[in-house]
Design a protein around this motif. Structure first.
Motif, short mmCIF file in Angstrom:
data_model
loop_
_atom_site.label_atom_id
_atom_site.label_comp_id
_atom_site.label_asym_id
_atom_site.label_seq_id
_atom_site.Cartn_x
_atom_site.Cartn_y
_atom_site.Cartn_z
N GLU A 12 0.84 -1.20 0.00
CA GLU A 12 0.00 0.00 0.00
C GLU A 12 0.87 1.25 0.00
O GLU A 12 1.93 1.27 0.61
N ARG A 13 0.40 2.25 -0.68
CA ARG A 13 1.04 3.57 -0.62
C ARG A 13 0.35 4.41 0.45
O ARG A 13 -0.87 4.30 0.62
N ALA A 14 1.11 5.24 1.10
CA ALA A 14 0.58 6.01 2.22
C ALA A 14 -0.60 6.89 1.80
O ALA A 14 -1.59 7.00 2.53
N PHE A 15 -0.52 7.49 0.59
CA PHE A 15 -1.60 8.41 0.19
C PHE A 15 -2.89 7.66 -0.13
O PHE A 15 -3.95 8.26 -0.24
N ASP A 16 -2.81 6.32 -0.31
CA ASP A 16 -4.02 5.52 -0.48
C ASP A 16 -4.57 5.04 0.86
O ASP A 16 -5.78 5.03 1.08
N MET A 17 -3.66 4.65 1.76
CA MET A 17 -4.09 3.98 2.99
C MET A 17 -4.42 4.94 4.12
O MET A 17 -5.44 4.80 4.79
N LEU A 18 -3.56 5.92 4.36
CA LEU A 18 -3.72 6.77 5.54
C LEU A 18 -5.03 7.55 5.56
O LEU A 18 -5.67 7.64 6.62
N PRO A 19 -5.49 8.12 4.44
CA PRO A 19 -6.78 8.82 4.50
C PRO A 19 -7.93 7.90 4.89
O PRO A 19 -8.89 8.35 5.54
N GLN A 20 -7.85 6.61 4.53
CA GLN A 20 -8.93 5.69 4.88
C GLN A 20 -9.02 5.47 6.39
O GLN A 20 -10.08 5.17 6.92
N LEU A 21 -7.88 5.60 7.07
CA LEU A 21 -7.85 5.40 8.52
C LEU A 21 -8.53 6.53 9.27
O LEU A 21 -8.86 6.39 10.44
N LYS A 22 -8.72 7.65 8.60
CA LYS A 22 -9.28 8.84 9.26
C LYS A 22 -10.77 9.02 8.98
O LYS A 22 -11.39 9.95 9.50
N ILE A 23 -11.33 8.15 8.14
CA ILE A 23 -12.73 8.29 7.75
C ILE A 23 -13.59 7.34 8.58
O ILE A 23 -13.26 6.15 8.72
N GLU A 24 -14.68 7.84 9.10
CA GLU A 24 -15.59 6.99 9.86
C GLU A 24 -16.18 5.92 8.95
O GLU A 24 -16.59 6.19 7.83
#
Length: 302
Positions: A12-24
């Motif tokens: 996974e690339r950070a710009f794909d994965m990290l935003p998903q961790l912040k979304i309810e």
């Protein structure tokens, strides 16, 4: 430490994965059921094919000197299938499990090395022209081999991959002429068989523990048998051979038709009787014919 992927991918690339961790995340029926289907497909790949073949191929590779030439040949041809069923089975389960929780992971087999090693090396050697790309490819795949293990067998495994892909790149014009002269379909079948055989050959260095074992196996590949044709069962019973053979054919058909249309999505659009009939059938087949035991995922070794 996202538990669906951190041990073995998918990458996974950070710009794909990290935003998903912040979304309810909220429960979505379609997403959860699709993830469950993916997990079922992955589990079937693992227990019907990979784990069915693994112990028998392991016994051949553990003592190549005791196997007949035909057994060595068959084991070499079957190992890529075991490897793919194991790798893609894990990936399907990881992606499906993550999807159930509202996360979308990247497929693990779509250009996994882009932007990691190959592109920066190619960019730094761009003044070499085509040979700079060849250099980047060979270095990338040698490093890929070394990443899997510290040994000359892994170096050779990676080197073979890099040389094959470099050959493909520098002979595009010639191969286009051949394709035109023999026809697209004939050339396509030839290309699939050639690629599979070359990859299977390279995997001998990946799978066998030493160069001496790899050298012995390569030099003794043949159609010769010690006693009878039953040796080709590789220690499997008749039922195991049938189950493994049918499962491999079904896997190839599934992968082919999935490349044309999303079969899992198409199934969800069928009548509930058809849908649930297929689900129960697949689960029943898995429990009836699956090889359940302690076989680890191959990729966990790396």
């Amino acid at each position: 430490l996202f538990f669906m992927k951190f041990l073995s991918g998918p990458i996974e690339r950070a710009f794909d994965m990290l935003p998903q961790l912040k979304i309810e995340k909220r429960f979505d029926y379609d997403t959860v059921t699709y993830g469950l289907k993916l997990m079922l497909i992955g589990l079937m790949k693992k227990v019907l094919i990979a784990d069915r073949l693994a112990p028998h191929l392991d016994s051949i590779f553990a003592s190549v000197q005791d196997a007949s030439g035909a057994q060595l040949l068959l084991a070499g041809l079957l190992y890529p299938i075991e490897l793919y069923a194991d790798f893609s089975g894990y990936t399907d389960m990881a992606i499906g499990g993550a999807m159930m929780f509202g996360y979308r992971l990247s497929p693990n087999f779509n250009r996994p090395f882009v932007d990691y090693l190959y592109q920066p090396i190619a960019a730094s050697k761009r003044y070499w022209g085509q040979w700079g790309i060849v250099y980047a490819l060979v270095v990338t795949f040698v490093l890929l081999g070394v990443w899997h293990g510290a040994g000359w067998n892994y170096v050779i495994y990676g080197l073979i991959q890099g040389l094959i892909i470099s050959y493909e790149m520098v002979t595009v014009a010639y191969r286009n002429k051949v394709e035109t002269s023999v026809g697209k379909h004939v050339f396509g079948v030839y290309s699939i068989l050639r690629t599979y055989l070359l990859f299977a050959f390279s995997l001998l260095f990946f799978r066998l523990p030493s160069l001496s074992d790899a050298g012995y196996m390569i030099s003794h590949l043949s159609f010769n048998l010690h006693t009878s044709i039953k040796e080709l069962r590789l220690g499997m019973t008749d039922q195991e051979c049938i189950v493994a053979g049918v499962a491999v054919v079904v896997l190839f058909l599934y992968e082919y038709f999935m490349s044309k249309r999303d079969l899992l999505q198409a199934l969800s659009e069928r009548h509930r009787i058809i849908r649930w009939g297929v689900y129960y059938l697949l689960v029943l087949l898995m429990f009836l014919f699956g090889q359940f035991g302690s076989e680890d995922f191959i990729y966990l070794q790396f």
